[in-house]
Design a protein around this motif. Structure first.
Motif, PDB file in Angstrom:
ATOM      1  N   PRO A 187       0.834  -1.222   0.000  1.00 55.97           N
ATOM      2  CA  PRO A 187       0.000   0.000   0.000  1.00 55.97           C
ATOM      3  C   PRO A 187       0.860   1.262   0.000  1.00 55.97           C
ATOM      4  N   ASN A 188       0.430   2.260  -0.765  1.00 61.46           N
ATOM      5  CA  ASN A 188       1.061   3.587  -0.831  1.00 61.46           C
ATOM      6  C   ASN A 188       2.485   3.570  -1.382  1.00 61.46           C
ATOM      7  N   SER A 189       2.912   2.445  -1.942  1.00 64.98           N
ATOM      8  CA  SER A 189       4.246   2.394  -2.535  1.00 64.98           C
ATOM      9  C   SER A 189       4.240   3.144  -3.865  1.00 64.98           C
ATOM     10  N   GLU A 190       5.401   3.755  -4.231  1.00 61.10           N
ATOM     11  CA  GLU A 190       5.446   4.641  -5.392  1.00 61.10           C
ATOM     12  C   GLU A 190       6.671   4.386  -6.265  1.00 61.10           C
ATOM     13  N   PHE A 191       6.513   4.711  -7.536  1.00 60.26           N
ATOM     14  CA  PHE A 191       7.618   4.903  -8.472  1.00 60.26           C
ATOM     15  C   PHE A 191       7.460   6.302  -9.035  1.00 60.26           C
ATOM     16  N   GLN A 213      -3.177  -5.516 -16.550  1.00 60.55           N
ATOM     17  CA  GLN A 213      -4.521  -5.660 -16.000  1.00 60.55           C
ATOM     18  C   GLN A 213      -4.964  -4.300 -15.484  1.00 60.55           C
ATOM     19  N   ARG A 214      -6.244  -4.137 -15.226  1.00 64.84           N
ATOM     20  CA  ARG A 214      -6.761  -2.920 -14.603  1.00 64.84           C
ATOM     21  C   ARG A 214      -7.510  -3.346 -13.342  1.00 64.84           C
ATOM     22  N   ILE A 215      -6.925  -3.041 -12.181  1.00 66.04           N
ATOM     23  CA  ILE A 215      -7.535  -3.385 -10.907  1.00 66.04           C
ATOM     24  C   ILE A 215      -7.496  -2.164 -10.006  1.00 66.04           C
ATOM     25  N   VAL A 216      -8.300  -2.179  -8.960  1.00 70.75           N
ATOM     26  CA  VAL A 216      -8.294  -1.062  -8.014  1.00 70.75           C
ATOM     27  C   VAL A 216      -6.977  -1.029  -7.259  1.00 70.75           C
ATOM     28  N   ASN A 217      -6.616   0.162  -6.806  1.00 69.41           N
ATOM     29  CA  ASN A 217      -5.413   0.412  -6.001  1.00 69.41           C
ATOM     30  C   ASN A 217      -4.119   0.303  -6.781  1.00 69.41           C
ATOM     31  N   ASN A 218      -4.176   0.223  -8.089  1.00 69.95           N
ATOM     32  CA  ASN A 218      -3.010   0.358  -8.969  1.00 69.95           C
ATOM     33  C   ASN A 218      -3.236   1.579  -9.842  1.00 69.95           C
ATOM     34  N   THR A 313      -6.424   4.694 -13.837  1.00 69.28           N
ATOM     35  CA  THR A 313      -6.893   4.238 -12.537  1.00 69.28           C
ATOM     36  C   THR A 313      -8.189   3.480 -12.718  1.00 69.28           C
ATOM     37  N   GLY A 314      -8.527   2.624 -11.765  1.00 67.83           N
ATOM     38  CA  GLY A 314      -9.780   1.888 -11.862  1.00 67.83           C
ATOM     39  C   GLY A 314      -9.661   0.641 -12.715  1.00 67.83           C
ATOM     40  N   VAL A 400      -5.110   0.515   0.218  1.00 63.05           N
ATOM     41  CA  VAL A 400      -5.335  -0.911   0.420  1.00 63.05           C
ATOM     42  C   VAL A 400      -4.433  -1.668  -0.548  1.00 63.05           C
ATOM     43  N   ALA A 401      -3.837  -2.746  -0.075  1.00 63.02           N
ATOM     44  CA  ALA A 401      -2.906  -3.502  -0.911  1.00 63.02           C
ATOM     45  C   ALA A 401      -3.598  -4.013  -2.170  1.00 63.02           C
ATOM     46  N   PRO A 402      -3.041  -3.758  -3.364  1.00 66.80           N
ATOM     47  CA  PRO A 402      -3.600  -4.345  -4.594  1.00 66.80           C
ATOM     48  C   PRO A 402      -3.577  -5.870  -4.495  1.00 66.80           C
ATOM     49  N   VAL A 403      -4.543  -6.518  -5.124  1.00 70.05           N
ATOM     50  CA  VAL A 403      -4.621  -7.978  -5.004  1.00 70.05           C
ATOM     51  C   VAL A 403      -3.485  -8.667  -5.744  1.00 70.05           C
ATOM     52  N   SER A 404      -2.889  -8.000  -6.717  1.00 73.58           N
ATOM     53  CA  SER A 404      -1.761  -8.586  -7.440  1.00 73.58           C
ATOM     54  C   SER A 404      -0.977  -7.481  -8.130  1.00 73.58           C
TER      55      SER A 404
END
Length: 684
Positions: A187-191, A213-218, A313-314, A400-404
């Motif tokens: 969570p909250n990690s950045e590049f 892929q397109r998932i939440v939190n990425n 996003t999304g 929240v941690a992305p699922v993958s």
């Protein structure tokens, strides 16, 4: 007394007096007042160009200032220093060209005296034809691109600073001409990567983006944005307030409410765009945040006080969030529909003209002509032309941690800086969208024209070439069905039905073409094919298009019938010479008085034909052709009645038809013991 010492540290100007920091700001945001250097006592005046030329951040005598080695500046050495490191040079007044060299002559450039006599004098008047003039050449466009050509882990194209911020669990690499960012699941990690070069004025940002892929939190944001400061200390005051230290930042209470991005937080805080809450002092900016820890410290990057944002996003692969911001104020996000970030991705372009900004995209696949389409735009809150903008690549995970892990890939990234110069042609000064420049097309192709108001004449054209459209692909039809509404174009069309297989006992297929002129709410018959009972190709004549949708009513009969057929339509851009409408009906009850056929729209026809086919009969039925001018509310008789003949087909043609809107046939005399064949009504 200690002298101000000028040093360059991580692309920022650091001015120290002894051990005290006087100034630390990105060099790209700094400009000088060159005129102050030529005063009786030369002075150095430096201002923050991102905040306007009236915000002076340093002022001192030239003779009191030194470079990083402690060597006092001279006029020439300081000019060299400023031209290398600072973003712009400002002159508060405009001297005459002849006097432009006088300041340089003060420092011994006496050889420049002869230049003054050779330069033409500046003038506000239209020059005489034989007056002196300077040859000029239009500067070419400046294109900076990242090819991402080198391969390997933690490799980054040299268009970008080689020390990006890389958070926990994130990795990056270059392969096959792409920069690949693997988001991880922290969570909250950045590049965060920034271009080494900034850009001003009109420009075009172009890049190809794809996502595994397109998932939440990425999230991945590619933006053109100004840099406020890097490696800035921050202190979390509370879960809703954070202080960022930026020496001599220049912000005041008038900046409260303006926003910028806080990034590179090392997972201590939540990376996002935040508004200024207050200005505690000249070296501290306090931001309103949400969901942060109640305490903590670290370093961060402030950027995007002015920016153009492209945010992936999304979960929807065909969406991108777009916005622009000027001096902390944004228009508000637009969720733009793009091609797709799946597969090989899509090519994104930001066109920034200084007057407006457009988000465009195009499929990456090869095409014969450019196909960039506008997906969003901005006409206000556009960064100033003088604001230096960097390219930022910012991947940040949600709270929240992305699922993958998602792999974001960027390729073909470039910035094209160009001069945005309006051109006015004498006699057409008001050119623009409301008064376009007339153009004559000598040759070539116009791929798409939205609206043609008037065409005065056409010398030659190939508009009559029909365009085939497959409305129904070949398949077996075993039950009666009506197709969905089909959007149509053109002026007329014809339909052919290839039937390749017929099975069953006494199988029959009746096909009627219907049109709708209210986009599919109500339908009317335009043509009925003769009954199909065997294989073959069945064709209609050219039919004038009256509506904006068509459909096919397909009625099968017999025992276990099956027809393998397709339906093709030839679209034509000409009006048929003979406009034909045709109805074949088997529902009228010839033994019931006043039983009627469905109505047929025959507008445009000049002739009418009524045909009746029957088998055996005791008393022959009689049909009366009728017309209506009030959309079927009332009908009147047309021509003379038609009397059936047993086991025969009879007809009459009315050649002086007065063109009713609708026509039908009504049983004027009921037959007895009559075997129905069909009733046909044709307008032509």
């Amino acid at each position: 007394m200690a002298q101000p010492k000028f040093s360059i540290v991580n692309s920022s100007l650091e001015i120290k007096v002894g051990s005290t920091d006087v100034l630390f700001l990105p060099t790209i945001n700094l400009s000088i007042n060159s005129q102050s250097l030529y005063q009786t006592i030369p002075r150095i005046e430096i201002f923050n160009s991102s905040q306007g030329s009236n915000l002076t951040v340093f002022e001192g005598n030239l003779s009191d200032c030194t470079d990083s080695t402690g060597t006092p500046f001279t006029l020439l050495t300081f000019l060299d220093f400023a031209s290398i490191y600072f973003g712009t040079t400002s002159v508060t007044t405009t001297p005459a060209v002849g006097g432009a060299t006088s300041a340089l002559q003060v420092v011994g450039n006496t050889s420049l005296n002869s230049i003054d006599s050779k330069l033409p004098a500046l003038s506000n008047n239209v020059p005489e034809p034989n007056s002196l003039a300077l040859p000029t050449r239009v500067a070419g466009q400046n294109i900076q691109s990242a090819g991402f050509g080198s391969s390997g882990a933690s490799v980054l194209d040299d268009m970008f600073v080689q020390t990006p911020i890389v958070g926990t669990g994130i990795s990056y690499n270059q392969t096959n001409g792409s920069l690949n960012i693997l988001t991880g699941t922290t969570p909250n990690s950045e590049f965060l990567a920034r271009s080494t070069m900034s850009f001003k004025g009109s420009m075009r940002l172009r890049f190809n983006i794809s996502a595994s892929q397109r998932i939440v939190n990425n999230n991945l944001q590619v933006s053109l944005a100004d840099l406020i400061g890097e490696n800035l200390a921050f202190n979390i005051v509370s879960s809703t307030l954070v202080d960022v230290t930026l020496t001599a930042h220049g912000f005041t209470a008038s900046n409260i409410g303006q926003s910028m991005n806080i990034a590179g937080l090392g997972e201590v805080g939540i990376p996002n765009r935040y508004a200024i809450q207050s200005i505690p002092n000249a070296n501290t900016i306090r931001f309103t945040v949400a969901g942060w820890p109640v305490s903590g410290t670290g370093t961060c990057t402030l950027f995007g006080y002015n920016q153009i944002k492209n945010l992936v996003t999304g979960i929807t692969a065909t969406q991108m969030t777009f916005d622009s911001q000027r001096n902390g104020w944004a228009f508000g996000d637009t969720i733009a529909t793009i091609n797709t970030t799946a597969g090989i991705g899509t090519m994104i372009v930001n066109e920034m003209t200084g007057r407006d900004i457009f988000l465009m995209d195009a499929l990456k696949s090869s095409v014969l002509s450019p196909n960039f389409a506008t997906k969003a735009s901005r006409y206000e809150n556009i960064p100033e032309q003088t604001t230096p903008l960097y390219v930022f690549i910012w991947n940040f995970n949600g709270t929240v941690a992305p699922v993958s892990t998602t792999t974001f890939s960027l390729s073909s990234l470039s910035v094209e800086n160009f001069a945005n110069v309006p051109i006015y042609i004498q006699g057409f000064r008001a050119n623009g969208q409301q008064n376009a420049q007339p153009v004559t097309l000598l040759s070539g192709t116009l791929n798409s024209v939205a609206t043609v108001t008037t065409v005065n004449s056409v010398t030659s054209a190939t508009l009559a070439t029909p365009t085939p459209v497959a409305d129904i692909v070949s398949a077996a039809l075993i039950t009666s069905t009506t197709t969905a509404a089909i959007t149509v174009a053109g002026i007329s069309y014809s339909v052919n039905i290839p039937v390749t297989a017929v099975t069953g006992t006494n199988p029959t297929l009746d096909v009627t073409i219907q049109e709708s002129d209210d986009t599919g709410t109500n339908w009317f018959n335009v043509y009925t094919f003769p009954r199909i009972t065997a294989t073959g190709i069945y064709r209609s004549p050219a039919i004038p298009l009256k509506g904006n949708r068509i459909r096919y009513v397909q009625t099968v009969g017999g025992t276990s019938p099956s027809f393998t057929r397709s339906t093709n339509r030839l679209v034509m851009n000409i009006s048929p010479i003979n406009a034909i409408s045709q109805l074949i009906d088997r529902s009228v009850v010839l033994t019931t008085l006043n039983s009627v056929t469905p109505s047929l729209n025959v507008q445009g026809a000049t002739n009418l034909q009524l045909v009746m086919n029957i088998g055996v009969t005791t008393i022959a039925p009689i049909l009366q052709l009728e017309g209506s001018e009030d959309n079927g509310l009332t009908f009147y008789a047309i021509g003379t009645p038609l009397t059936a003949v047993a086991s025969s087909t009879v007809q009459f043609t009315l050649a002086t038809f007065m063109n009713a809107q609708l026509v039908r046939a009504r049983v004027a005399t009921a037959g007895t013991v009559t075997t129905m064949g069909y009733v046909l009504i044709k307008g032509f």
